[in-house]
Scaffold this active site. Sequence first.
Site, PDB file in Angstrom:
ATOM      1  N   LYS A 112       1.261  -1.355  -0.332  1.00  0.00           N
ATOM      2  CA  LYS A 112       0.295   0.436  -0.004  1.00  0.00           C
ATOM      3  C   LYS A 112       0.519   1.477  -0.181  1.00  0.00           C
ATOM      4  O   LYS A 112       1.494   1.586   0.690  1.00  0.00           O
ATOM      5  CB  LYS A 112      -0.740   0.044   1.143  1.00  0.00           C
ATOM      6  CG  LYS A 112      -1.814  -1.112   1.350  1.00  0.00           C
ATOM      7  CD  LYS A 112      -3.342  -1.391   2.102  1.00  0.00           C
ATOM      8  CE  LYS A 112      -3.916   0.175   2.441  1.00  0.00           C
ATOM      9  NZ  LYS A 112      -4.669   0.285   3.413  1.00  0.00           N
ATOM     10  N   THR A 138      -3.394   4.192  -1.844  1.00  0.00           N
ATOM     11  CA  THR A 138      -4.577   3.992  -0.915  1.00  0.00           C
ATOM     12  C   THR A 138      -4.496   5.235  -0.738  1.00  0.00           C
ATOM     13  O   THR A 138      -4.245   5.806  -1.619  1.00  0.00           O
ATOM     14  CB  THR A 138      -4.299   3.344   0.362  1.00  0.00           C
ATOM     15  OG1 THR A 138      -5.082   3.947   1.931  1.00  0.00           O
ATOM     16  CG2 THR A 138      -3.391   4.005   1.068  1.00  0.00           C
TER      17      THR A 138
END
Length: 332
Positions: free
Chosen positions: A142, A167
């Site tokens: 992420k 993200t």
Amino acid sequence: MSVSPVKRQKMESVLDQLKHHTTVVADTGDFKAIDEYKPLDATTNPSLILAAAQMPAYQELVDVAVAYGKKLGGSEEEQIKNASDKLFVLFGAEILKRIPGRVSTEVDARLSFDKEGMIQRARRLIDLYKEAGIGKDRILIKLSSTWEGIQAGKVLEAEYGIHCNMTLLFSFAQAVACAEAGVTLISPFVGRILDWYVANGDKKSYEPSEDPGVKSVTKIYNYYKKFGYKTIVMGASFRNTGEIRALTGCDYLTISPKLLAELSKEYVKLTPTLSVKEAQACELEKIHLDEKAFRWHHNEDQMAVEKLSDGIRKFAADAIKLERMLKVDVIS
């Protein structure tokens, strides 16, 4: 509308119906919740790991991570950083024992504007997973959806075969840039977009179909499907089950244990709202964004600018809290 007990026995819960149309992902670091709701994938972030690491049930993982940091040696700061990375991987490895798919592990949000730093940290996390006997095909790294983060994702995917989950995504510009970078998956936030509009506008409640976060993800999904991008759209950050139902048909949805529990107790007919066929028929024009165009278009979206910076600060703050917690053990 209430459903009679007899009819309820014959009808699947909303959660079970949702799984027919969308890949359900658990947004948690709590193994018990994963065991209970049986998602395909799971996502973690610094806030979730911090919460889980403070639970007595997971103290053993914290102890192992601290021992690892001490073993590698170096300065106190280096030991804490290594212990923190190890803890993220230990949680990820335990989660992978409970799911058939992939786990998302986040790079430190304090590197959000450091392309090379994110690449190095991502490769370090993948190496730690490899040491644990877990291949990179089961990991999503992420990264914050800053320009630097998106370009780090592009390099990790193309040069190292490391799959990325972008993200803190709030703007259409971020989504377009991620698609052009060829990343594996994006996590456009729904609830945090709603929060901003409620806090900054006169309207304090929205029907699910008119929810600003739902509309944002719907537009991104339609754009990706219309123009054939392979990047997976995973709606995230939900405030209620109405938002989730309104995005039925989205590639993936990552959902907290609280809302998974509510969905498992809801018994109404669920109808997909997103589809490739409808997306391909929608009126959207393809655009290209270089760095200057990206920064301008993203900057034009006040909500996205504020929520991205706020999200980075909050994840960074929780990463610092986690390091302080580990520091107590490192120096003991």
